[in-house]
Design a protein around this motif. Sequence first.
Motif, PDB file in Angstrom:
ATOM      1  N   MET A   1       0.844  -1.176   0.000  1.00  0.00           N
ATOM      2  CA  MET A   1       0.000   0.000   0.000  1.00  0.00           C
ATOM      3  C   MET A   1       0.889   1.240   0.000  1.00  0.00           C
ATOM      4  O   MET A   1       1.819   1.351   0.789  1.00  0.00           O
ATOM      5  CB  MET A   1      -0.904  -0.005   1.232  1.00  0.00           C
ATOM      6  CG  MET A   1      -1.762   1.249   1.334  1.00  0.00           C
ATOM      7  SD  MET A   1      -2.957   1.211   2.686  1.00  0.00           S
ATOM      8  CE  MET A   1      -1.939   1.706   4.050  1.00  0.00           C
ATOM      9  N   LEU A   2       0.598   2.134  -0.880  1.00  0.00           N
ATOM     10  CA  LEU A   2       1.319   3.392  -0.993  1.00  0.00           C
ATOM     11  C   LEU A   2       0.450   4.483  -0.382  1.00  0.00           C
ATOM     12  O   LEU A   2      -0.735   4.558  -0.683  1.00  0.00           O
ATOM     13  CB  LEU A   2       1.558   3.657  -2.474  1.00  0.00           C
ATOM     14  CG  LEU A   2       2.652   4.627  -2.820  1.00  0.00           C
ATOM     15  CD1 LEU A   2       3.307   4.187  -4.105  1.00  0.00           C
ATOM     16  CD2 LEU A   2       2.103   6.008  -2.958  1.00  0.00           C
ATOM     17  N   ARG A   3       1.054   5.310   0.490  1.00  0.00           N
ATOM     18  CA  ARG A   3       0.279   6.362   1.150  1.00  0.00           C
ATOM     19  C   ARG A   3       1.188   7.519   1.549  1.00  0.00           C
ATOM     20  O   ARG A   3       2.416   7.377   1.570  1.00  0.00           O
ATOM     21  CB  ARG A   3      -0.431   5.800   2.373  1.00  0.00           C
ATOM     22  CG  ARG A   3       0.514   5.301   3.455  1.00  0.00           C
ATOM     23  CD  ARG A   3      -0.229   4.943   4.735  1.00  0.00           C
ATOM     24  NE  ARG A   3       0.627   4.370   5.742  1.00  0.00           N
ATOM     25  CZ  ARG A   3       1.459   5.045   6.531  1.00  0.00           C
ATOM     26  NH1 ARG A   3       1.581   6.355   6.396  1.00  0.00           N
ATOM     27  NH2 ARG A   3       2.195   4.422   7.441  1.00  0.00           N
ATOM     28  N   PRO A   4       0.586   8.668   1.903  1.00  0.00           N
ATOM     29  CA  PRO A   4       1.393   9.788   2.402  1.00  0.00           C
ATOM     30  C   PRO A   4       2.022   9.442   3.751  1.00  0.00           C
ATOM     31  O   PRO A   4       1.426   8.736   4.565  1.00  0.00           O
ATOM     32  CB  PRO A   4       0.378  10.923   2.558  1.00  0.00           C
ATOM     33  CG  PRO A   4      -0.791  10.530   1.722  1.00  0.00           C
ATOM     34  CD  PRO A   4      -0.825   9.034   1.716  1.00  0.00           C
ATOM     35  N   ALA A   5       3.211   9.961   3.978  1.00  0.00           N
ATOM     36  CA  ALA A   5       3.896   9.753   5.250  1.00  0.00           C
ATOM     37  C   ALA A   5       3.246  10.593   6.344  1.00  0.00           C
ATOM     38  O   ALA A   5       2.681  11.655   6.086  1.00  0.00           O
ATOM     39  CB  ALA A   5       5.365  10.132   5.125  1.00  0.00           C
ATOM     40  N   LEU A   6       3.360  10.089   7.548  1.00  0.00           N
ATOM     41  CA  LEU A   6       2.891  10.780   8.750  1.00  0.00           C
ATOM     42  C   LEU A   6       4.077  10.937   9.698  1.00  0.00           C
ATOM     43  O   LEU A   6       5.028  10.147   9.649  1.00  0.00           O
ATOM     44  CB  LEU A   6       1.801   9.959   9.444  1.00  0.00           C
ATOM     45  CG  LEU A   6       0.617   9.509   8.605  1.00  0.00           C
ATOM     46  CD1 LEU A   6      -0.208   8.468   9.361  1.00  0.00           C
ATOM     47  CD2 LEU A   6      -0.218  10.725   8.236  1.00  0.00           C
ATOM     48  N   ALA A   7       3.999  11.890  10.604  1.00  0.00           N
ATOM     49  CA  ALA A   7       5.049  12.045  11.619  1.00  0.00           C
ATOM     50  C   ALA A   7       5.214  10.739  12.397  1.00  0.00           C
ATOM     51  O   ALA A   7       6.329  10.382  12.797  1.00  0.00           O
ATOM     52  CB  ALA A   7       4.725  13.201  12.547  1.00  0.00           C
ATOM     53  N   GLU A  56       3.931   0.568   2.267  1.00  0.00           N
ATOM     54  CA  GLU A  56       3.698  -0.328   3.385  1.00  0.00           C
ATOM     55  C   GLU A  56       3.364  -1.717   2.848  1.00  0.00           C
ATOM     56  O   GLU A  56       2.548  -1.860   1.949  1.00  0.00           O
ATOM     57  CB  GLU A  56       2.507   0.213   4.194  1.00  0.00           C
ATOM     58  CG  GLU A  56       2.532  -0.087   5.638  1.00  0.00           C
ATOM     59  CD  GLU A  56       1.367   0.569   6.361  1.00  0.00           C
ATOM     60  OE1 GLU A  56       0.608  -0.174   6.987  1.00  0.00           O
ATOM     61  OE2 GLU A  56       1.220   1.804   6.282  1.00  0.00           O
ATOM     62  N   GLN A  57       4.009  -2.742   3.392  1.00  0.00           N
ATOM     63  CA  GLN A  57       3.724  -4.127   3.025  1.00  0.00           C
ATOM     64  C   GLN A  57       3.410  -4.896   4.300  1.00  0.00           C
ATOM     65  O   GLN A  57       4.226  -4.923   5.215  1.00  0.00           O
ATOM     66  CB  GLN A  57       4.937  -4.778   2.351  1.00  0.00           C
ATOM     67  CG  GLN A  57       5.264  -4.220   0.988  1.00  0.00           C
ATOM     68  CD  GLN A  57       6.487  -4.893   0.405  1.00  0.00           C
ATOM     69  OE1 GLN A  57       7.546  -4.901   0.999  1.00  0.00           O
ATOM     70  NE2 GLN A  57       6.326  -5.464  -0.786  1.00  0.00           N
ATOM     71  N   VAL A  91      14.774  -4.276  -1.311  1.00  0.00           N
ATOM     72  CA  VAL A  91      15.451  -3.759  -2.505  1.00  0.00           C
ATOM     73  C   VAL A  91      15.142  -4.672  -3.694  1.00  0.00           C
ATOM     74  O   VAL A  91      14.979  -5.878  -3.544  1.00  0.00           O
ATOM     75  CB  VAL A  91      16.974  -3.659  -2.244  1.00  0.00           C
ATOM     76  CG1 VAL A  91      17.737  -3.363  -3.520  1.00  0.00           C
ATOM     77  CG2 VAL A  91      17.259  -2.603  -1.191  1.00  0.00           C
ATOM     78  N   ALA A  92      15.047  -4.067  -4.872  1.00  0.00           N
ATOM     79  CA  ALA A  92      14.831  -4.780  -6.146  1.00  0.00           C
ATOM     80  C   ALA A  92      13.479  -5.482  -6.207  1.00  0.00           C
ATOM     81  O   ALA A  92      13.334  -6.514  -6.851  1.00  0.00           O
ATOM     82  CB  ALA A  92      15.966  -5.770  -6.416  1.00  0.00           C
ATOM     83  N   GLN A  93      12.467  -4.904  -5.552  1.00  0.00           N
ATOM     84  CA  GLN A  93      11.107  -5.433  -5.626  1.00  0.00           C
ATOM     85  C   GLN A  93      10.170  -4.498  -6.379  1.00  0.00           C
ATOM     86  O   GLN A  93       8.966  -4.704  -6.389  1.00  0.00           O
ATOM     87  CB  GLN A  93      10.549  -5.683  -4.220  1.00  0.00           C
ATOM     88  CG  GLN A  93      11.259  -6.773  -3.456  1.00  0.00           C
ATOM     89  CD  GLN A  93      10.643  -7.013  -2.084  1.00  0.00           C
ATOM     90  OE1 GLN A  93       9.584  -6.488  -1.752  1.00  0.00           O
ATOM     91  NE2 GLN A  93      11.315  -7.822  -1.291  1.00  0.00           N
ATOM     92  N   GLY A  94      10.714  -3.430  -6.965  1.00  0.00           N
ATOM     93  CA  GLY A  94       9.888  -2.485  -7.708  1.00  0.00           C
ATOM     94  C   GLY A  94       9.266  -1.390  -6.858  1.00  0.00           C
ATOM     95  O   GLY A  94       8.482  -0.588  -7.369  1.00  0.00           O
ATOM     96  N   LEU A  95       9.617  -1.338  -5.584  1.00  0.00           N
ATOM     97  CA  LEU A  95       9.014  -0.327  -4.706  1.00  0.00           C
ATOM     98  C   LEU A  95       9.489   1.075  -5.057  1.00  0.00           C
ATOM     99  O   LEU A  95       8.705   2.024  -5.025  1.00  0.00           O
ATOM    100  CB  LEU A  95       9.322  -0.635  -3.237  1.00  0.00           C
ATOM    101  CG  LEU A  95       8.918  -2.021  -2.733  1.00  0.00           C
ATOM    102  CD1 LEU A  95       9.195  -2.145  -1.249  1.00  0.00           C
ATOM    103  CD2 LEU A  95       7.473  -2.308  -3.051  1.00  0.00           C
ATOM    104  N   GLY A  96      10.757   1.209  -5.396  1.00  0.00           N
ATOM    105  CA  GLY A  96      11.281   2.516  -5.787  1.00  0.00           C
ATOM    106  C   GLY A  96      10.570   3.054  -7.014  1.00  0.00           C
ATOM    107  O   GLY A  96      10.193   4.230  -7.066  1.00  0.00           O
ATOM    108  N   SER A  97      10.363   2.200  -7.991  1.00  0.00           N
ATOM    109  CA  SER A  97       9.653   2.611  -9.211  1.00  0.00           C
ATOM    110  C   SER A  97       8.220   3.024  -8.894  1.00  0.00           C
ATOM    111  O   SER A  97       7.731   4.044  -9.397  1.00  0.00           O
ATOM    112  CB  SER A  97       9.637   1.471 -10.229  1.00  0.00           C
ATOM    113  OG  SER A  97      10.939   1.134 -10.622  1.00  0.00           O
ATOM    114  N   ALA A  98       7.535   2.236  -8.072  1.00  0.00           N
ATOM    115  CA  ALA A  98       6.148   2.554  -7.713  1.00  0.00           C
ATOM    116  C   ALA A  98       6.076   3.874  -6.955  1.00  0.00           C
ATOM    117  O   ALA A  98       5.195   4.713  -7.228  1.00  0.00           O
ATOM    118  CB  ALA A  98       5.553   1.425  -6.880  1.00  0.00           C
ATOM    119  N   LEU A  99       6.990   4.061  -6.021  1.00  0.00           N
ATOM    120  CA  LEU A  99       7.003   5.318  -5.259  1.00  0.00           C
ATOM    121  C   LEU A  99       7.310   6.509  -6.153  1.00  0.00           C
ATOM    122  O   LEU A  99       6.638   7.537  -6.082  1.00  0.00           O
ATOM    123  CB  LEU A  99       8.021   5.231  -4.119  1.00  0.00           C
ATOM    124  CG  LEU A  99       7.565   4.463  -2.897  1.00  0.00           C
ATOM    125  CD1 LEU A  99       8.753   4.054  -2.043  1.00  0.00           C
ATOM    126  CD2 LEU A  99       6.578   5.300  -2.079  1.00  0.00           C
TER     127      LEU A  99
END
Length: 164
Positions: A1-7, A56-57, A91-99
């Motif tokens: 799940m991709l979401r905005p960061a919180l404090a 988040e995973q 690393v190398a799971q495509g998370l950087g690209s998705a973000l």
Amino acid sequence: MLRPALAADAAAICAIYNPYILETYISFEETAVSHEQMAQRIQTVLDAGLPWLVYEQQGKLSAYAYATPWRTRPAYRHSVEVSVYAARESVAQGLGSALYQALFTQLQQLGIHSVIAGIALPNPASIALHEKMGMRQVARFSEVGQKFGQWHDVGYWEKLFTRS
């Protein structure tokens, strides 16, 4: 799940970032960042009206990306610097690209024109990610950072968003 960061994500973000500080030259910081410092960094980005996103995973933060103003003078207001970090096991799971895809979409909606990324060199994985995202190398500064007793170059990659 991709979401905005919180404090409240500060501790989890530190858990991702601090190993890069303490064990690699990828970050030129030399001292681990506290949860309080990270919460302030997140708030500073959000107060500037820029996005900070987390991935988040299974209820655990695995990666994050954010944008900061490129420079403080008003003429630079349409340019940002971006960063992305993933937990070692992610690393190398495509998370950087998705973000980055989500971050770039939000930046375009905000009227950002130029996205810039600095990469401590050598770093083939980061170069590959940034070039996959359509960024191209525009500069290389020799031996501008020293960490763990070694000098490192820094390269800069950029992407320009077209205006409609």
